[in-house]
Design a protein around this motif. Structure first.
Motif, short mmCIF file in Angstrom:
data_model
loop_
_atom_site.label_atom_id
_atom_site.label_comp_id
_atom_site.label_asym_id
_atom_site.label_seq_id
_atom_site.Cartn_x
_atom_site.Cartn_y
_atom_site.Cartn_z
N ASP A 9 25.38 28.14 -50.80
CA ASP A 9 25.96 27.31 -49.74
C ASP A 9 25.38 25.91 -49.69
OD1 ASP A 9 27.62 29.37 -48.90
OD2 ASP A 9 26.06 30.22 -47.62
N ALA A 11 26.34 23.20 -51.10
CA ALA A 11 27.34 22.12 -51.09
C ALA A 11 28.13 22.07 -49.78
CB ALA A 11 28.30 22.29 -52.26
N GLU A 12 27.86 22.98 -48.89
CA GLU A 12 28.58 23.00 -47.62
C GLU A 12 28.17 21.80 -46.76
OE1 GLU A 12 30.88 25.20 -46.40
OE2 GLU A 12 30.91 26.06 -48.40
N THR A 13 29.06 21.40 -45.88
CA THR A 13 28.79 20.28 -44.97
C THR A 13 27.75 20.70 -43.95
OG1 THR A 13 31.07 19.58 -45.23
CG2 THR A 13 29.85 18.68 -43.36
N THR A 14 26.76 19.86 -43.75
CA THR A 14 25.72 20.14 -42.77
C THR A 14 26.30 20.00 -41.37
OG1 THR A 14 24.15 19.18 -44.30
CG2 THR A 14 23.39 19.56 -42.08
N ARG A 15 26.05 20.98 -40.53
CA ARG A 15 26.62 21.01 -39.18
C ARG A 15 25.53 20.84 -38.13
NH1 ARG A 15 31.87 20.39 -38.93
NH2 ARG A 15 32.90 21.43 -40.63
N ASP A 20 30.04 17.64 -37.51
CA ASP A 20 29.40 17.26 -38.76
C ASP A 20 28.10 16.53 -38.43
OD1 ASP A 20 28.75 16.42 -41.27
OD2 ASP A 20 30.70 15.54 -41.71
N LEU A 22 26.71 14.07 -39.84
CA LEU A 22 26.81 12.61 -39.93
C LEU A 22 27.33 12.00 -38.62
CD1 LEU A 22 28.20 12.10 -43.52
CD2 LEU A 22 25.94 11.56 -42.67
N GLU A 53 38.09 15.54 -37.70
CA GLU A 53 37.86 16.84 -38.33
C GLU A 53 38.96 17.83 -37.98
OE1 GLU A 53 34.22 19.22 -38.61
OE2 GLU A 53 33.22 17.28 -38.59
N TYR A 57 40.14 15.76 -41.87
CA TYR A 57 39.36 14.75 -42.58
C TYR A 57 37.89 14.91 -42.27
CZ TYR A 57 43.90 12.51 -42.98
OH TYR A 57 45.20 12.24 -43.24
N SER A 58 37.05 14.78 -43.28
CA SER A 58 35.61 14.85 -43.04
C SER A 58 35.12 13.47 -42.61
CB SER A 58 34.88 15.30 -44.31
OG SER A 58 34.97 14.31 -45.30
N ARG A 60 32.65 11.84 -44.01
CA ARG A 60 32.44 11.06 -45.23
C ARG A 60 33.74 10.42 -45.70
NH1 ARG A 60 27.52 12.31 -48.04
NH2 ARG A 60 26.54 14.10 -47.09
#
Length: 88
Positions: A9, A11-15, A20, A22, A53, A57-58, A60
Protein backbone atom coordinates in the motif's frame (compact mmCIF):
# COMPACT_ATOMS: atom_id res chain seq x y z
CA UNK A 1 3.28 -19.76 4.33
CA UNK A 2 4.22 -16.64 2.33
CA UNK A 3 5.08 -13.57 4.27
CA UNK A 4 2.95 -10.45 3.77
CA UNK A 5 4.13 -7.79 1.39
CA UNK A 6 4.80 -4.72 3.53
CA UNK A 7 5.17 -2.37 0.51
CA UNK A 8 1.78 -3.24 -0.98
CA UNK A 9 0.00 0.00 0.00
CA UNK A 10 2.95 2.36 -0.32
CA UNK A 11 1.56 4.02 -3.47
CA UNK A 12 -1.78 4.83 -1.87
CA UNK A 13 -2.71 8.45 -1.20
CA UNK A 14 -1.87 9.55 2.31
CA UNK A 15 -5.03 10.41 4.23
CA UNK A 16 -5.67 12.78 7.11
CA UNK A 17 -8.98 11.45 8.44
CA UNK A 18 -11.17 11.62 5.32
CA UNK A 19 -9.17 14.27 3.43
CA UNK A 20 -6.05 13.97 1.34
CA UNK A 21 -3.01 14.85 3.45
CA UNK A 22 -1.97 17.56 0.96
CA UNK A 23 -5.19 19.38 1.81
CA UNK A 24 -3.84 19.74 5.36
CA UNK A 25 -1.14 22.20 4.26
CA UNK A 26 -3.41 25.26 4.84
CA UNK A 27 -4.12 23.83 8.30
CA UNK A 28 -0.39 23.97 9.09
CA UNK A 29 -0.25 27.56 7.86
CA UNK A 30 -3.23 28.39 10.06
CA UNK A 31 -1.47 26.92 13.10
CA UNK A 32 1.61 29.02 12.37
CA UNK A 33 -0.36 32.24 11.87
CA UNK A 34 -3.40 32.22 14.18
CA UNK A 35 -5.91 34.66 12.74
CA UNK A 36 -9.56 34.34 11.76
CA UNK A 37 -8.86 34.91 8.08
CA UNK A 38 -6.31 32.07 8.00
CA UNK A 39 -8.89 29.83 9.64
CA UNK A 40 -11.32 30.83 6.89
CA UNK A 41 -8.74 30.10 4.19
CA UNK A 42 -7.97 26.69 5.71
CA UNK A 43 -11.65 25.73 5.94
CA UNK A 44 -12.27 26.96 2.38
CA UNK A 45 -9.33 24.88 1.10
CA UNK A 46 -10.63 21.80 2.92
CA UNK A 47 -14.06 22.28 1.36
CA UNK A 48 -12.70 22.92 -2.15
CA UNK A 49 -10.35 19.92 -2.02
CA UNK A 50 -13.16 17.78 -0.59
CA UNK A 51 -15.47 18.75 -3.46
CA UNK A 52 -12.70 18.04 -5.99
CA UNK A 53 -12.17 14.60 -4.49
CA UNK A 54 -15.91 13.95 -4.64
CA UNK A 55 -15.74 14.76 -8.35
CA UNK A 56 -12.91 12.23 -8.76
CA UNK A 57 -9.89 14.55 -8.91
CA UNK A 58 -6.98 14.22 -6.52
CA UNK A 59 -5.34 17.23 -4.88
CA UNK A 60 -2.13 16.58 -6.86
CA UNK A 61 -4.03 16.56 -10.14
CA UNK A 62 -5.91 19.75 -9.24
CA UNK A 63 -2.69 21.60 -8.34
CA UNK A 64 -0.94 20.41 -11.52
CA UNK A 65 -3.93 21.47 -13.61
CA UNK A 66 -3.94 24.90 -11.93
CA UNK A 67 -0.21 25.24 -12.69
CA UNK A 68 -0.78 24.28 -16.34
CA UNK A 69 -3.61 26.80 -16.69
CA UNK A 70 -1.56 29.57 -15.06
CA UNK A 71 1.45 28.78 -17.26
CA UNK A 72 -0.47 29.20 -20.50
CA UNK A 73 -0.30 27.26 -23.73
CA UNK A 74 3.08 28.46 -24.99
CA UNK A 75 6.05 26.87 -23.25
CA UNK A 76 9.37 28.57 -23.83
CA UNK A 77 12.49 26.48 -23.78
CA UNK A 78 15.70 25.82 -25.57
CA UNK A 79 17.35 22.42 -25.99
CA UNK A 80 20.78 21.91 -24.51
CA UNK A 81 22.35 21.52 -27.95
CA UNK A 82 20.93 24.85 -29.09
CA UNK A 83 22.28 26.85 -26.19
CA UNK A 84 25.25 29.12 -26.70
CA UNK A 85 28.47 27.48 -25.56
CA UNK A 86 30.50 29.36 -22.96
CA UNK A 87 34.26 29.41 -23.31
CA UNK A 88 36.44 28.91 -20.27
Amino acid sequence: MPRPNVWRDSAETTRLWVFDALAGFPLILMLLHLRWWTFGVAVTCFVVFGVLERMGYSVRFALRRLRAIAGGSVKLGQPWWGKRQERL
